[in-house]
Design a protein around this motif. Structure first.
Motif, mmCIF file in Angstrom:
data_model
loop_
_atom_site.group_PDB
_atom_site.id
_atom_site.type_symbol
_atom_site.label_atom_id
_atom_site.label_comp_id
_atom_site.label_asym_id
_atom_site.label_seq_id
_atom_site.Cartn_x
_atom_site.Cartn_y
_atom_site.Cartn_z
ATOM 1 N N VAL A 63 -5.126 -15.808 -28.715
ATOM 2 C CA VAL A 63 -4.829 -14.820 -29.764
ATOM 3 C C VAL A 63 -5.578 -13.520 -29.486
ATOM 4 N N SER A 64 -6.869 -13.616 -29.206
ATOM 5 C CA SER A 64 -7.691 -12.426 -28.996
ATOM 6 C C SER A 64 -7.264 -11.629 -27.777
ATOM 7 N N SER A 65 -6.671 -12.292 -26.800
ATOM 8 C CA SER A 65 -6.256 -11.606 -25.573
ATOM 9 C C SER A 65 -4.894 -10.925 -25.715
ATOM 10 N N GLY A 66 -4.216 -11.148 -26.851
ATOM 11 C CA GLY A 66 -2.890 -10.573 -27.033
ATOM 12 C C GLY A 66 -1.779 -11.366 -26.375
ATOM 13 N N PHE A 67 -2.080 -12.599 -25.999
ATOM 14 C CA PHE A 67 -1.142 -13.448 -25.274
ATOM 15 C C PHE A 67 0.198 -13.619 -25.992
ATOM 16 N N PHE A 68 0.181 -13.670 -27.326
ATOM 17 C CA PHE A 68 1.391 -13.992 -28.082
ATOM 18 C C PHE A 68 2.297 -12.789 -28.354
ATOM 19 N N THR A 69 1.893 -11.604 -27.940
ATOM 20 C CA THR A 69 2.684 -10.404 -28.205
ATOM 21 C C THR A 69 4.066 -10.472 -27.559
ATOM 22 N N ASP A 70 5.108 -10.242 -28.368
ATOM 23 C CA ASP A 70 6.495 -10.197 -27.896
ATOM 24 C C ASP A 70 6.924 -11.521 -27.259
ATOM 25 N N MET A 71 6.428 -12.641 -27.788
ATOM 26 C CA MET A 71 6.677 -13.962 -27.195
ATOM 27 C C MET A 71 7.889 -14.648 -27.818
ATOM 28 N N LEU A 72 8.784 -15.123 -26.989
ATOM 29 C CA LEU A 72 9.981 -15.803 -27.462
ATOM 30 C C LEU A 72 9.680 -17.197 -28.005
ATOM 31 N N LEU A 73 10.340 -17.524 -29.107
ATOM 32 C CA LEU A 73 10.344 -18.893 -29.624
ATOM 33 C C LEU A 73 11.545 -19.549 -28.953
ATOM 34 N N TYR A 74 11.334 -20.007 -27.743
ATOM 35 C CA TYR A 74 12.458 -20.273 -26.846
ATOM 36 C C TYR A 74 13.076 -21.668 -26.963
ATOM 37 N N ARG A 75 12.337 -22.619 -27.487
ATOM 38 C CA ARG A 75 12.893 -23.965 -27.629
ATOM 39 C C ARG A 75 12.930 -24.334 -29.096
ATOM 40 N N VAL A 76 14.132 -24.424 -29.640
ATOM 41 C CA VAL A 76 14.296 -24.662 -31.076
ATOM 42 C C VAL A 76 15.140 -25.918 -31.270
ATOM 43 N N ILE A 77 14.534 -26.931 -31.892
ATOM 44 C CA ILE A 77 15.252 -28.166 -32.211
ATOM 45 C C ILE A 77 15.117 -28.363 -33.717
ATOM 46 N N PRO A 78 16.115 -27.905 -34.482
ATOM 47 C CA PRO A 78 16.026 -27.991 -35.945
ATOM 48 C C PRO A 78 15.662 -29.393 -36.427
ATOM 49 N N GLY A 79 14.760 -29.431 -37.402
ATOM 50 C CA GLY A 79 14.322 -30.703 -37.956
ATOM 51 C C GLY A 79 13.344 -31.462 -37.089
ATOM 52 N N PHE A 80 12.919 -30.855 -35.980
ATOM 53 C CA PHE A 80 12.015 -31.548 -35.060
ATOM 54 C C PHE A 80 10.846 -30.657 -34.631
ATOM 55 N N LEU A 81 11.131 -29.575 -33.891
ATOM 56 C CA LEU A 81 10.041 -28.708 -33.434
ATOM 57 C C LEU A 81 10.561 -27.356 -32.959
ATOM 58 N N ILE A 82 9.643 -26.411 -32.868
ATOM 59 C CA ILE A 82 9.890 -25.108 -32.246
ATOM 60 C C ILE A 82 8.760 -24.869 -31.260
ATOM 61 N N GLN A 83 9.122 -24.619 -30.011
ATOM 62 C CA GLN A 83 8.135 -24.479 -28.941
ATOM 63 C C GLN A 83 8.054 -23.036 -28.457
ATOM 64 N N PHE A 84 6.845 -22.642 -28.059
ATOM 65 C CA PHE A 84 6.571 -21.311 -27.528
ATOM 66 C C PHE A 84 5.334 -21.407 -26.646
ATOM 67 N N GLY A 85 4.850 -20.285 -26.166
ATOM 68 C CA GLY A 85 3.642 -20.335 -25.346
ATOM 69 C C GLY A 85 3.832 -19.818 -23.936
ATOM 70 N N VAL A 86 4.917 -19.038 -23.708
ATOM 71 C CA VAL A 86 5.107 -18.374 -22.412
ATOM 72 C C VAL A 86 5.036 -16.875 -22.661
ATOM 73 N N ALA A 87 4.094 -16.214 -22.040
ATOM 74 C CA ALA A 87 3.882 -14.787 -22.263
ATOM 75 C C ALA A 87 5.099 -13.968 -21.843
ATOM 76 N N ALA A 88 5.282 -12.833 -22.509
ATOM 77 C CA ALA A 88 6.396 -11.941 -22.187
ATOM 78 C C ALA A 88 6.289 -11.409 -20.765
ATOM 79 N N ASP A 89 5.058 -11.266 -20.286
ATOM 80 C CA ASP A 89 4.790 -10.743 -18.944
ATOM 81 C C ASP A 89 4.359 -11.899 -18.041
ATOM 82 N N PRO A 90 5.071 -12.161 -16.952
ATOM 83 C CA PRO A 90 4.710 -13.291 -16.086
ATOM 84 C C PRO A 90 3.316 -13.164 -15.472
ATOM 85 N N LYS A 91 2.817 -11.948 -15.332
ATOM 86 C CA LYS A 91 1.458 -11.773 -14.800
ATOM 87 C C LYS A 91 0.419 -12.294 -15.790
ATOM 88 N N VAL A 92 0.693 -12.111 -17.069
ATOM 89 C CA VAL A 92 -0.200 -12.647 -18.101
ATOM 90 C C VAL A 92 -0.098 -14.172 -18.123
#
Length: 208
Positions: A63-92
């Motif tokens: 959070v402090s590093s700004g990792f979550f900025t502009d991050m896609l909620l890319y895996r959505v399974i209704p009624g089960f989970l929503i996954q994220f955690g891939v930075a918008a910039d591949p270098k980050v």
């Protein structure tokens, strides 16, 4: 003599200052509120360090590093989970992708709104996370990497993400992960209706 007494008092004061500094540095935030803004609304993640000390420390570092900025909620399974955690910039992303932390035991039954790391096998936690959704997310929490970090207070925001995903008509987008890791958000260009986290910041904490 005076010089010896003065020196002794000075040493005592120095020891007191060092002790106070040590106590101050050992004060660790036990409950931390992280506020995030998404394209589906704002939410607060309340994380408890006692649940998973290394897991929460890593999350707050992200959070402090700004990792979550502009991050896609890319895996959505209704009624089960929503996954994220891939930075918008591949270098980050490259900084965190393989920086694994050890597993810690799960202390709480999963429910809608539980925040946990995603992973694959033992000691695979790094930066990939998910939020469990009711009703089926309650079945999670048994894999080694699935440890409760805390909970989302506005679970309705993630329910809206799930509703938006259903309305989009997209197929399962979980397979985007590898492309996002190597290319960033550009890998999801064919899915412009995916919701995203716009920003996150630490809003407050309670120290031990």
């Amino acid at each position: 003599n005076f010089f010896a007494a003065t020196t002794a008092r000075g040493a005592s004061n120095m020891n007191t200052m060092l002790l106070l500094a040590s106590l101050a540095s050992s004060a660790v935030a036990q409950t931390t509120n992280v506020k995030c803004v998404t394209t589906a609304g704002s939410f607060t993640a309340v994380v408890e360090r006692s649940n998973s000390p290394q897991g929460v420390d890593r999350f707050l570092e992200l959070v402090s590093s700004g990792f979550f900025t502009d991050m896609l909620l890319y895996r959505v399974i209704p009624g089960f989970l929503i996954q994220f955690g891939v930075a918008a910039d591949p270098k980050v992303q490259a900084k965190w992708q393989n920086d694994k932390i050890p597993d810690e035991p799960n202390l709480h039954k999963f429910r809608g709104g539980t925040l946990s790391y995603a992973g694959a096998g033992a000691d695979s936690r790094s930066c990939h996370l998910f939020v469990a959704l009711a009703p089926n997310g309650a079945s999670l929490g048994n894999a080694k990497h699935e440890t409760t970090l805390g909970h989302i207070t506005e679970v309705e925001v993630f329910e809206k993400v799930a509703d938006n995903f259903k309305a989009s008509g997209y197929p399962d987008t979980g397979s985007l992960q590898n492309g996002l890791v190597s290319q960033g958000n550009a890998a999801a260009a064919k899915y412009p209706k995916l919701d995203k986290i716009l920003s996150c910041h630490v809003a407050g904490h309670v120290e031990l």
